[in-house]
Design a protein around this motif. Structure first.
Motif, PDB file in Angstrom:
ATOM      1  N   THR A 168       0.820  -1.214   0.000  1.00 26.60           N
ATOM      2  CA  THR A 168       0.000   0.000   0.000  1.00 26.60           C
ATOM      3  C   THR A 168       0.851   1.261   0.000  1.00 26.60           C
ATOM      4  O   THR A 168       0.459   2.280  -0.560  1.00 26.60           O
ATOM      5  N   VAL A 184       1.950  -3.134  -5.563  1.00 25.06           N
ATOM      6  CA  VAL A 184       0.510  -3.014  -5.328  1.00 25.06           C
ATOM      7  C   VAL A 184      -0.006  -4.388  -4.920  1.00 25.06           C
ATOM      8  O   VAL A 184       0.059  -5.345  -5.702  1.00 25.06           O
ATOM      9  N   HIS A 333       0.003   3.509  -6.673  1.00 25.88           N
ATOM     10  CA  HIS A 333      -0.971   2.454  -6.447  1.00 25.88           C
ATOM     11  C   HIS A 333      -1.873   2.339  -7.679  1.00 25.88           C
ATOM     12  O   HIS A 333      -1.777   3.160  -8.600  1.00 25.88           O
TER      13      HIS A 333
END
Length: 402
Positions: A168, A184, A333
């Motif tokens: 994250t 990710v 992300h």
């Protein structure tokens, strides 16, 4: 009792990671283990209320040590076939064959040529965006399988949360704090049952990050890089589907904020420098003996040099400390097909207690207290959140509110 954890990841920006052969990029299990332990410690600070002895005891019990024996966590890496190497002197490209932009090159300083140069003496000609180290092409997906033995439920939770934090906020390899090698996390399964699934929207990502703070956090500056009540997370979106393009926008905004420029120009000479840190440059132009403070921009990490001569170099005064990594993490992300830049500011004690002096061109000066020292990073994050201050075309900017 044995427990099996399956964590699936996707690397969305080029990965600069190598083993014994520096000319061959590879995804290495030791690198993953090191990063996993980093994020485990980052979460352990508040969980253990800053008790360094308890943190070490728990870490040794989980990951092993000379005193506790073998790790209780065995890890296997399942890689896809056909990983694509990109080797120097190839130009790193974003999409549609475009060479990666100035901002992404700035963040890749050391592994990518930021500016082209003409041949001189024995140095060959180089081009802007040319790789100086090999990397693996993104995106690529892989799975880590962890087998644990005799773990208490709280230890299993701490390991799972570290896997989630790693996917994250973090990444692998060189320049991972600058957004390269961004990891990710796609899913986590424990003994075959779904434990965690990837957030599909910006709101879901916001909530997933806020969940790290549900158990409470320490108020103090951690003794090492860790999550605390002082941590800030800013999420940025832009009108692009390309991770390297949003990374480029982040880099461009940092250059606008930090850089003095050359002849008053930045980003390829097309934009006027804002010169927000004139005092830093005036300080480094002054005679060395007259310097009584350090540049404010050391908050972004050391060394912070203004030239090759010793009197233009800024770093820790202690010769045993050569650098201080940036407390500002850039992670790209993905929410579905939408890339999101996650900027995480993890303030901690900047230099070791009792050994925190800074060498400013050879002159020993005291480090500013952390509350004052970190003001430039807070100012940068506030700039990103204010549509009237930021200059790059981000479509939204939100701060996670734990």
């Amino acid at each position: 009792m044995a427990t099996t954890i399956e964590a699936k990841y996707r690397i969305v920006t080029p990965l600069f990671c190598a083993g014994a052969d520096p000319d061959r990029a590879e995804l290495r299990l030791p690198s993953f283990k090191g990063v996993l332990r980093f994020w485990w410690r980052a979460l352990a600070w508040s969980r253990c209320r800053g008790n360094l002895g308890e943190i070490k005891r728990q870490e040794d019990a989980l990951f092993g040590s000379t005193g506790t024996g073998q790790s209780r966590v065995l890890i296997r890496l399942d890689l896809p076939s056909g990983l694509q190497q990109i080797r120097p002197p190839t130009l790193l490209q974003a999409s549609a064959g475009r060479v990666v932009g100035e901002g992404a090159r700035y963040l890749g300083y050391g592994v990518i040529e930021a500016f082209g140069r003409k041949p001189r003496d024995a140095r060959p000609e180089t081009k802007a965006g040319q790789l100086t180290r090999a990397c693996l092409r993104a995106p690529l997906e892989f799975t880590f399988r962890l087998r644990t033995r005799d773990l208490a439920p709280n230890s299993l939770d701490s390991l799972t949360n570290a896997l989630i934090a790693m996917g994250t906020f973090g990444g692998l390899g060189a320049k991972s704090r600058k957004g390269y090698g961004s990891l990710v996390l796609r899913s986590v399964r424990i003994n075959g049952a779904a434990k965690w699934s990837a957030p599909g929207t910006l709101d879901e990502l916001n909530a997933a990050i806020a969940a790290f703070y549900s158990g409470g956090m320490s108020d103090d500056f951690p003794e090492f890089t860790a999550l605390s009540k002082r941590t800030r997370h800013v999420l940025l979106c832009a009108d692009t589907k390309e991770p390297l393009e949003i990374l480029d926008l982040v880099g461009r905004e940092i250059v606008r904020f930090r850089s003095w420029g050359r002849n008053g120009k930045i980003l390829g000479g097309s934009i006027d420098s804002e010169k927000l840190f004139r005092d830093d440059h005036d300080l480094m132009k002054a005679p060395c003996d007259s310097r009584t403070a350090h540049p404010r921009r050391i908050a972004f990490g050391l060394p912070h040099n203004y030239g090759k001569p010793k009197d233009q170099q800024v770093g820790p005064h202690d010769a045993h400390l050569d650098r201080r990594a940036s407390p500002l993490f850039i992670h790209i992300h993905e929410c579905g097909e939408t890339p999101v830049a996650v900027l995480s500011f993890l303030p901690a004690r900047f230099l070791p207690k009792g050994n925190s002096d800074v060498s400013v061109g050879g002159k020993r000066v005291s480090q500013a207290p952390e509350n004052e020292l970190y003001r430039p990073i807070h100012a940068f994050l506030d700039r990103l959140l204010d549509a009237n201050q930021r200059k790059e075309p981000f479509t939204s900017a939100v701060e996670v509110k734990p």
